[in-house]
Design an enzyme around this catalytic site. Structure first.
Site, PDB file in Angstrom:
ATOM      1  N   SER A   1     -13.582 -10.958  44.021  1.00 47.86           N
ATOM      2  CA  SER A   1     -12.780 -11.390  44.901  1.00 47.86           C
ATOM      3  C   SER A   1     -12.640 -12.502  45.801  1.00 47.86           C
ATOM      4  CB  SER A   1     -13.064  -9.506  45.488  1.00 47.86           C
ATOM      5  OG  SER A   1     -11.467  -9.639  46.370  1.00 47.86           O
TER       6      SER A   1
ATOM      7  N   HIS B   1     -11.501 -11.671  40.959  1.00 45.78           N
ATOM      8  CA  HIS B   1     -10.801 -10.387  41.016  1.00 45.78           C
ATOM      9  C   HIS B   1      -9.657 -11.028  42.048  1.00 45.78           C
ATOM     10  CE1 HIS B   1     -10.124  -6.653  41.714  1.00 45.78           C
ATOM     11  NE2 HIS B   1     -10.309  -6.830  43.284  1.00 45.78           N
TER      12      HIS B   1
ATOM     13  N   ASP C   1      -6.774  -9.649  44.469  1.00 47.08           N
ATOM     14  CA  ASP C   1      -6.238  -8.593  44.968  1.00 47.08           C
ATOM     15  C   ASP C   1      -5.079  -8.470  45.577  1.00 47.08           C
ATOM     16  OD1 ASP C   1      -8.276  -6.821  45.464  1.00 47.08           O
ATOM     17  OD2 ASP C   1      -9.208  -7.364  46.590  1.00 47.08           O
TER      18      ASP C   1
ATOM     19  N   MET D   1      -1.330  -7.538  47.664  1.00 48.43           N
ATOM     20  CA  MET D   1      -0.996  -6.267  48.713  1.00 48.43           C
ATOM     21  C   MET D   1       0.668  -6.846  49.071  1.00 48.43           C
ATOM     22  SD  MET D   1      -4.133  -5.773  50.842  1.00 48.43           S
ATOM     23  CE  MET D   1      -5.971  -6.268  49.748  1.00 48.43           C
TER      24      MET D   1
ATOM     25  N   HIS E   1      -5.211  -7.507  40.470  1.00 47.57           N
ATOM     26  CA  HIS E   1      -5.418  -5.339  41.483  1.00 47.57           C
ATOM     27  C   HIS E   1      -3.971  -5.293  41.967  1.00 47.57           C
ATOM     28  CE1 HIS E   1      -7.331  -2.393  43.554  1.00 47.57           C
ATOM     29  NE2 HIS E   1      -6.470  -1.997  43.450  1.00 47.57           N
TER      30      HIS E   1
ATOM     31  N   MET F   1      -1.932  -4.170  44.566  1.00 49.12           N
ATOM     32  CA  MET F   1      -1.568  -2.392  45.468  1.00 49.12           C
ATOM     33  C   MET F   1      -0.177  -3.133  45.742  1.00 49.12           C
ATOM     34  SD  MET F   1      -5.708  -3.220  46.694  1.00 49.12           S
ATOM     35  CE  MET F   1      -5.701  -5.064  46.757  1.00 49.12           C
TER      36      MET F   1
ATOM     37  N   MET G   1     -11.843   3.095  43.416  1.00 48.11           N
ATOM     38  CA  MET G   1     -11.675   2.232  45.081  1.00 48.11           C
ATOM     39  C   MET G   1     -13.108   3.208  45.700  1.00 48.11           C
ATOM     40  SD  MET G   1      -9.380   0.125  45.139  1.00 48.11           S
ATOM     41  CE  MET G   1     -10.045  -0.586  46.605  1.00 48.11           C
TER      42      MET G   1
ATOM     43  N   GLY H   1      -7.195  -2.504  50.920  1.00 49.99           N
ATOM     44  CA  GLY H   1      -5.992  -2.994  52.018  1.00 49.99           C
ATOM     45  C   GLY H   1      -7.104  -3.747  52.826  1.00 49.99           C
ATOM     46  N   PHE H   2      -8.539  -3.745  52.640  1.00 53.91           N
ATOM     47  CA  PHE H   2      -8.988  -5.185  53.469  1.00 53.91           C
ATOM     48  C   PHE H   2     -10.264  -4.455  53.014  1.00 53.91           C
ATOM     49  CE2 PHE H   2      -6.173  -3.035  56.577  1.00 53.91           C
ATOM     50  CZ  PHE H   2      -5.649  -4.619  57.179  1.00 53.91           C
ATOM     51  N   GLY H   3     -11.029  -5.932  53.522  1.00 56.38           N
ATOM     52  CA  GLY H   3     -13.155  -6.462  52.409  1.00 56.38           C
ATOM     53  C   GLY H   3     -13.481  -5.608  53.086  1.00 56.38           C
ATOM     54  N   GLY H   4     -14.454  -5.962  53.153  1.00 53.41           N
ATOM     55  CA  GLY H   4     -15.766  -6.248  53.902  1.00 53.41           C
ATOM     56  C   GLY H   4     -15.525  -4.533  54.481  1.00 53.41           C
TER      57      GLY H   4
ATOM     58  N   ASP I   1     -14.440  -0.705  43.116  1.00 56.78           N
ATOM     59  CA  ASP I   1     -13.953  -1.446  44.111  1.00 56.78           C
ATOM     60  C   ASP I   1     -14.080  -1.682  45.700  1.00 56.78           C
ATOM     61  OD1 ASP I   1     -12.854  -3.695  45.694  1.00 56.78           O
ATOM     62  OD2 ASP I   1     -11.207  -3.531  44.169  1.00 56.78           O
ATOM     63  N   GLY I   2     -14.983  -2.229  46.726  1.00 54.60           N
ATOM     64  CA  GLY I   2     -15.206  -1.832  47.587  1.00 54.60           C
ATOM     65  C   GLY I   2     -16.777  -1.465  48.309  1.00 54.60           C
ATOM     66  N   GLY I   3     -16.759  -2.083  49.096  1.00 59.10           N
ATOM     67  CA  GLY I   3     -18.350  -2.421  49.647  1.00 59.10           C
ATOM     68  C   GLY I   3     -19.131  -2.359  49.171  1.00 59.10           C
TER      69      GLY I   3
ATOM     70  N   GLY J   1     -15.994  -8.556  47.262  1.00 56.52           N
ATOM     71  CA  GLY J   1     -15.548  -9.741  47.975  1.00 56.52           C
ATOM     72  C   GLY J   1     -16.849 -10.296  48.883  1.00 56.52           C
TER      73      GLY J   1
HETATM   74  C1  DX5 Z   1      -9.827  -3.589  48.985  1.00 56.74           C
HETATM   75  C2  DX5 Z   1     -10.031  -4.552  47.321  1.00 56.74           C
HETATM   76  C3  DX5 Z   1     -10.643  -5.451  47.652  1.00 56.74           C
HETATM   77  C4  DX5 Z   1     -11.780  -5.942  48.658  1.00 56.74           C
HETATM   78  C5  DX5 Z   1     -13.376  -5.956  48.242  1.00 56.74           C
HETATM   79  O1  DX5 Z   1      -8.268  -3.329  49.069  1.00 56.74           O
HETATM   80  O2  DX5 Z   1      -9.088  -4.233  47.035  1.00 56.74           O
HETATM   81  O3  DX5 Z   1     -11.349  -6.332  45.942  1.00 56.74           O
HETATM   82  O4  DX5 Z   1     -11.709  -7.203  48.116  1.00 56.74           O
HETATM   83  O5  DX5 Z   1     -13.818  -6.725  49.469  1.00 56.74           O
HETATM   84  P1  DX5 Z   1     -15.344  -5.946  49.844  1.00 56.74           P
HETATM   85  O6  DX5 Z   1     -16.290  -5.967  48.395  1.00 56.74           O
HETATM   86  O7  DX5 Z   1     -15.461  -6.357  51.096  1.00 56.74           O
HETATM   87  O8  DX5 Z   1     -15.799  -4.743  49.991  1.00 56.74           O
HETATM   88 ZN    ZN Z   2      -9.711  -4.836  44.540  1.00 53.96          ZN
END
Ligand code: DX5
Ligand code: ZN
Length: 213
Positions: A6, A31, A33, A35, A64, A66, A138, A143-146, A173-175, A195
């Site tokens: 991502s 990927h 994202d 938003m 993706h 959102m 998901m 909404g956010f990475g990490g 996707d996510g974590g 990400g």
């Molecule tokens: C979150 C995004 C993800 C995000 C993943 O809303 O859809 O794609 O970038 O980031 P990580 O891998 O750091 O959780």
């Molecule tokens: Zn995503």
């Protein structure tokens, strides 16, 4: 296993460099994202940036969405160069509208994806599995990475796999990191988005390899 780093976790002042960085180290897709500040509490990438990414990417763009009203913007993202276009179940009014959007995306020769947020049960999306190219589970609130991986969300993959044609790509996707990625693969995932794990790693090549292994 299709690995889709991502670019939300990349350096936005160096997107071309950071796309090449993952492409040369084994990324299968990029990927993207998108938003809108309404469907999720964050604003990121839109249509012109997606089109710019398309000019420098040599692997498929995995977009993706959102956003609210994805049906209003789908054609714009297809024109911008999305190769896979995923929208959210929760952003749609009814099943009929979802079928309509899946068919519109596929009519353009683009892969159609549908995504579910953590609180949406897998049962809701079973009617669409035969028509979809990709189902995105998901494992964090979008909404956010990490953020931290939620394993109970990944368990939905089992229900999806049981009801889906074997050709369906099941993406998570996510974590995602080496450990959580393995959990998802054991449940039947065939694509991982990552990400922070990829972009914040000192050795991007082995990070991507660890997700494939
Ligand atoms: C979150 C995004 C993800 C995000 C993943 O809303 O859809 O794609 O970038 O980031 P990580 O891998 O750091 O959780
Ligand atoms: Zn995503």
């Amino acid at each position: 296993m299709i690995i889709s780093p991502s670019i939300l976790s990349a350096d936005f002042a160096n997107l071309e460099r950071d796309i090449k960085l993952v492409e040369t180290n084994g990324a299968d897709w990029i990927h993207v994202d998108v938003m809108d500040g309404h469907f999720v509490p964050n604003i990121t990438i839109g249509i012109p940036v997606t089109a710019a990414l398309k000019r420098v990417a040599s692997v498929p763009l995995d977009v993706h969405l959102m956003i609210e009203n994805p049906e209003k913007y789908a054609q714009d993202f297809i024109k911008a160069g999305a190769d896979i276009l995923t929208f959210h179940y929760e952003a749609m009014r009814n099943d009929e509208e979802i079928f309509k959007l899946i068919r519109l995306i596929k009519a353009h020769g683009v892969k159609a994806g549908l995504s579910i947020k953590p609180k949406t049960p897998a049962e809701k999306i079973l009617p669409f599995l035969d028509e979809l190219d990709l189902l995105l589970v998901m494992t964090v609130e979008p909404g956010f990475g990490g953020q931290k991986f939620m394993e109970d969300c990944a368990e939905k993959i089992k229900v999806i796999r049981k009801n889906a044609p074997s050709s369906l790509i099941v993406q998570v996707d996510g974590g995602i990191n080496a450990e959580t990625g393995r959990i998802c693969r054991d449940y039947g995932a065939t694509s991982l988005v990552a990400g922070n794990y990829v972009y914040k790693s000192a050795d991007i090549k082995s990070a991507i390899e660890s997700l494939k292994a």
